[in-house]
Structures are given as structure tokens and as C-alpha cells.
Write a protein that holds these residues in place. Sequence first.
Motif, PDB file in Angstrom:
ATOM      1  N   GLY A  49       0.826  -1.216   0.000  1.00  0.00           N
ATOM      2  CA  GLY A  49       0.000   0.000   0.000  1.00  0.00           C
ATOM      3  C   GLY A  49       0.851   1.253   0.000  1.00  0.00           C
ATOM      4  O   GLY A  49       2.039   1.208   0.318  1.00  0.00           O
ATOM      5  N   TYR A 129     -15.374   7.782  -2.833  1.00  0.00           N
ATOM      6  CA  TYR A 129     -15.016   6.490  -2.233  1.00  0.00           C
ATOM      7  C   TYR A 129     -15.524   5.332  -3.085  1.00  0.00           C
ATOM      8  O   TYR A 129     -14.833   4.314  -3.243  1.00  0.00           O
ATOM      9  CB  TYR A 129     -15.555   6.408  -0.804  1.00  0.00           C
ATOM     10  CG  TYR A 129     -14.726   7.215   0.176  1.00  0.00           C
ATOM     11  CD1 TYR A 129     -13.335   7.174   0.126  1.00  0.00           C
ATOM     12  CD2 TYR A 129     -15.325   8.005   1.149  1.00  0.00           C
ATOM     13  CE1 TYR A 129     -12.564   7.908   1.005  1.00  0.00           C
ATOM     14  CE2 TYR A 129     -14.558   8.744   2.049  1.00  0.00           C
ATOM     15  CZ  TYR A 129     -13.177   8.694   1.965  1.00  0.00           C
ATOM     16  OH  TYR A 129     -12.406   9.415   2.833  1.00  0.00           O
ATOM     17  N   ASP A 133     -12.875   2.709  -4.628  1.00  0.00           N
ATOM     18  CA  ASP A 133     -12.981   1.290  -4.288  1.00  0.00           C
ATOM     19  C   ASP A 133     -13.102   0.440  -5.549  1.00  0.00           C
ATOM     20  O   ASP A 133     -12.621  -0.687  -5.601  1.00  0.00           O
ATOM     21  CB  ASP A 133     -14.172   1.064  -3.355  1.00  0.00           C
ATOM     22  CG  ASP A 133     -13.703   0.475  -2.028  1.00  0.00           C
ATOM     23  OD1 ASP A 133     -12.487   0.257  -1.875  1.00  0.00           O
ATOM     24  OD2 ASP A 133     -14.559   0.227  -1.160  1.00  0.00           O
ATOM     25  N   ASN A 163      -9.619   3.854   5.340  1.00  0.00           N
ATOM     26  CA  ASN A 163      -9.752   2.409   5.545  1.00  0.00           C
ATOM     27  C   ASN A 163     -10.245   2.096   6.947  1.00  0.00           C
ATOM     28  O   ASN A 163     -11.188   1.317   7.139  1.00  0.00           O
ATOM     29  CB  ASN A 163      -8.422   1.696   5.287  1.00  0.00           C
ATOM     30  CG  ASN A 163      -7.985   1.861   3.851  1.00  0.00           C
ATOM     31  OD1 ASN A 163      -7.246   2.782   3.537  1.00  0.00           O
ATOM     32  ND2 ASN A 163      -8.481   1.002   2.972  1.00  0.00           N
ATOM     33  N   LEU A 168     -13.239   2.743   2.654  1.00  0.00           N
ATOM     34  CA  LEU A 168     -12.604   2.026   1.538  1.00  0.00           C
ATOM     35  C   LEU A 168     -12.262   0.606   1.963  1.00  0.00           C
ATOM     36  O   LEU A 168     -11.721   0.390   3.047  1.00  0.00           O
ATOM     37  CB  LEU A 168     -11.300   2.732   1.139  1.00  0.00           C
ATOM     38  CG  LEU A 168     -11.405   4.069   0.423  1.00  0.00           C
ATOM     39  CD1 LEU A 168     -10.004   4.645   0.198  1.00  0.00           C
ATOM     40  CD2 LEU A 168     -12.123   3.940  -0.920  1.00  0.00           C
ATOM     41  N   GLU A 169     -12.592  -0.336   1.074  1.00  0.00           N
ATOM     42  CA  GLU A 169     -12.254  -1.737   1.380  1.00  0.00           C
ATOM     43  C   GLU A 169     -11.175  -2.278   0.467  1.00  0.00           C
ATOM     44  O   GLU A 169     -10.288  -3.013   0.865  1.00  0.00           O
ATOM     45  CB  GLU A 169     -13.501  -2.600   1.195  1.00  0.00           C
ATOM     46  CG  GLU A 169     -14.381  -2.688   2.418  1.00  0.00           C
ATOM     47  CD  GLU A 169     -15.550  -3.620   2.143  1.00  0.00           C
ATOM     48  OE1 GLU A 169     -15.301  -4.794   1.812  1.00  0.00           O
ATOM     49  OE2 GLU A 169     -16.702  -3.136   2.223  1.00  0.00           O
ATOM     50  N   HIS A 170     -11.286  -1.887  -0.824  1.00  0.00           N
ATOM     51  CA  HIS A 170     -10.391  -2.492  -1.814  1.00  0.00           C
ATOM     52  C   HIS A 170      -9.259  -1.580  -2.253  1.00  0.00           C
ATOM     53  O   HIS A 170      -8.424  -1.964  -3.056  1.00  0.00           O
ATOM     54  CB  HIS A 170     -11.199  -2.916  -3.044  1.00  0.00           C
ATOM     55  CG  HIS A 170     -12.385  -3.746  -2.680  1.00  0.00           C
ATOM     56  ND1 HIS A 170     -12.237  -5.012  -2.164  1.00  0.00           N
ATOM     57  CD2 HIS A 170     -13.717  -3.477  -2.711  1.00  0.00           C
ATOM     58  CE1 HIS A 170     -13.439  -5.505  -1.901  1.00  0.00           C
ATOM     59  NE2 HIS A 170     -14.355  -4.582  -2.226  1.00  0.00           N
ATOM     60  N   LYS A 172      -6.342   1.702  -1.099  1.00  0.00           N
ATOM     61  CA  LYS A 172      -5.680   2.435  -0.012  1.00  0.00           C
ATOM     62  C   LYS A 172      -5.139   3.736  -0.594  1.00  0.00           C
ATOM     63  O   LYS A 172      -4.543   3.716  -1.685  1.00  0.00           O
ATOM     64  CB  LYS A 172      -4.491   1.634   0.517  1.00  0.00           C
ATOM     65  CG  LYS A 172      -4.801   0.809   1.737  1.00  0.00           C
ATOM     66  CD  LYS A 172      -3.511   0.274   2.309  1.00  0.00           C
ATOM     67  CE  LYS A 172      -3.782  -0.614   3.508  1.00  0.00           C
ATOM     68  NZ  LYS A 172      -2.578  -1.325   3.915  1.00  0.00           N
TER      69      LYS A 172
END
Length: 420
Positions: A49, A129, A133, A163, A168-170, A172
Motif C-alpha cells: 500500500g 469512495y 474502491d 480504511n 474504503l475496502e479495496h 488504499k
Amino acid sequence: MDSPFKGANDIFQTKEPFEEAYHPEEILERDEEIKTFAAALQDVLDGFGPPNVFIYGQTGVGKTATTHKVTEYLEADAIEAGVNLTVFSINCNKRDTTYKVITHLANELYSEKTFKQGHHPDTLWDRIYTALDELGGSILVVLDEIDKLGEDEELLYEFPRANAMGELEHAKVGIIGISNNFKFRESLSPRVKSTLTEREIQFSPYDANELRTILNYYADLVFYENVLSDDVVPLCAAFTAQDTGDARMGLDLLETAGDIARHEDADHVVEEHVRIARSQVDRANTERIVTNRLTVQMQTVLVATTFLDVDQSTDAKVKTIYSFYKDLCDRLDIDVLSESRVRDHLDTLDMFGLLETEEVNLGRRGGRSYIYSIVDEPRVVIETLYNMDRFENLFGDSAEEFLDTYEVDTRSDIQTKLGL
Ligand SMILES: Nc1ncnc2c1ncn2[C@@H]1O[C@H](COP(=O)(O)OP(=O)(O)OP(=O)(O)O)[C@@H](O)[C@H]1O
């Protein structure tokens, strides 16, 4: 009438490298900074990341050019390594609030570009976002002139925590902040400072040798072969190094010297052209900074320092400057700041290359003191301020006449003359 224009141009083959939007193929004399920068961003390629990086240094020392080149390499290597990376570059000079930046970002993310002023910030954040994502992977947001956001820290607070807050999940997000304002870092709130300055890289001013390499590179691109006499680049480099160490000023000198040669229909650019160019570039530079970059308070501190510098009978020390400054504030009907704020403004004027300081020993009494002086011709500073509405009345009929008399006056005379 004959045509007023010059004949065939034998001096410049192109002027494109002098343009603000130009990105040089090569970044010279910044090997160490590039190495440190690449080490900071290695995590992206290694799949850990994006980090947050803070780049700082005076104006014209290659911060933007280097960042552009390093992120370009990073993007190319990411494609090769199959790493998902997206880079956004935003200049905060034009977009100086979180709202303006996120509106711009939303428009970059959605090809229809339908986000105008008036959307609620929450809507913009939601859309941003969602799009980030969908992109997934590492997202780097480069914020040039990040200090223009001032106290508006929402953006700098929001992204690094996206995060953790489940926005955000997918993807960074990492921020690369670039600034030439040394006070900005200190003015950040602790929570933003600790994330934004996770990794810091300082760019120092160029010395004459480094400027010589950089200016030679540009000279080969822009001038026809054998047009420059041998001493032109070394002289531009020496003048610039003595002054600010700012590559932009060196490039300005080179271009202006070429323009003067062209205007004279000369076959070559020679040392004399650089000397004439220097006074033009110095003046233009001072005018631009005084008019566009200084607040009224800073301008007033500058007026006080300039007068005390011209005056042979008084040293421009902080106490004397402050006393003169307070009289000027009364006269100009503006708030009087504390002495320590005025000291900060003197630092800022120094940072802009308008002032320089000399440390003096106070002899038997002990301790040290600083005497300030104006780097350029005081006349240029006075004339620039004289042309501004706020200061016009301060100088009587003309700045020229005023300075001629002032140069032989004592401070007390000048104060009487100003009606202080
Ligand atoms: N090391 C370098 N090699 C090649 N060109 C350079 C180098 N350093 C600066 N330049 C050129 O000098 C000009 C000013 O550089 P740049 O915009 O990167 O400075 P900066 O530090 O970002 O300044 P500011 O704080 O005013 O934005 C640009 O045209 C840039 O391409």
C-alpha cells in the motif's frame, strides 16, 4: 513604414522547455532525493500500500519536477509488475479548500465531469469512495502547494483514515504533499502532522555547480548550436546561486538573456546580455513576490525594514523595525501585531529571498542580535509598493523623488516626512 519585427531567428530553436507545464526528460543533480523518494514509495510495488510523503524546500528547487518523474517511473514499474496503482495530481494553488479539491477529484473519477459547485460534500465523498474502491489497489494523491489549504485540514485528515473508518475496502490512499512554506508543517494539528509527515524529504537550494549542469541541459535544448558564448551558463548559474539557488530563476535569466540578444539582432548570447537580464529578472521576481505572495502585514514589515536599510544612521534590528512598523500600522489604519508575529514575518520575507540577515555580536553586553537588509535594490521594493493603492499615499508624490531625498535623511527626518 518598415516592419517593426526582427528578421530570421538564429537564437532559439524552441522555447517549450521554459514553459511552466514542461516536464524535463531528465532530472539532474537530485540523485539522493530520488533514491530516498523511491525508497519511500517502494511499498507500493511490494504490495504494502501507499505511504504518505511530505516534500519540502524553497521555491524552484525541483520538488514538482522530481515528484513527476518519480511517480512516472513508479507507474511504469507498477504496470510491469502487475501492481494496481492510480496517481492523481492536484495543484492546491487553484483549489485551496477541501471542497474544491474533492470536486475536482470527483470530476477526474467520473468521465461525465458533472460535479459543479453546489454538491453537498457528503455526496462528493460518497461518490469518490465508490469510484476509488472500484479502482482498488494503491491510490496516490499528489497535492502540490499543499500549504494553500491553510487551516482546512479535512482532506488531510480524511484520506489517511478512510480504511479505518470503513469508507474504503479495496483501495488504499496515500498522499504526497509538496510545500515551499516552512511554517506549514509546524502549523498542522498533531493528528494530521503525524500521518502526513510519515516520511519527509527536504530539497535544498542548488549550488552554482548543480545549476550549471541543469542550465547546460536546458541550453542544449533551446538554443541553436554555437549561439551561447562559453561564459553565459556559468554566469547565469553563479548569479542564481548567489541569490536564491532556484532553478526557475536560472532558467528565467537564460531565457531573458536570449531574448535581449534576439531583440538586438545579435548572432550570439554573451555575458553582457546576462548582466542586463539579471536586473530585469531580479526586478520582475521581486515585484511578483511583493505583489502576489505577501499579506498586507508582511508588506508593512517590508516597508519598515526597507526604510531602515536605506537609512545609514540606524541598524535594522527587530526592535527598531517593530517600532517603525507600529507607526506605519497607525498611519495605514491596520492592526498592530505582536513583536513575535513580526519576527515570523521577517522569517517569511527571508524565505522569499527578499531579506537577508547578519548576526552581530553585542560586544561587552553579550548576546547576539540580527541586522536585516534588503537583498535587491531597495528602490525596486519601494517602487513596487508605491504602485499599490494601500501604500501609494505613504510615499508622497513619487517613489523616485522620495528615495532620492530619503537616502540622505536620518530616520527621525523620514518619520517626520511620513507624518508619523
Ligand atoms: N533537477 C532538475 N533537473 C531538471 N530540471 C529542473 C530541476 N530542478 C528544477 N528544474 C526545472 O526548474 C523549474 C522549477 O522546478 P519545480 O517547479 O520542480 O520547482 P519547485 O521546487 O516545485 O518550485 P515551487 O515550490 O515554486 O513549486 C521547472 O521548469 C523544472 O523543470
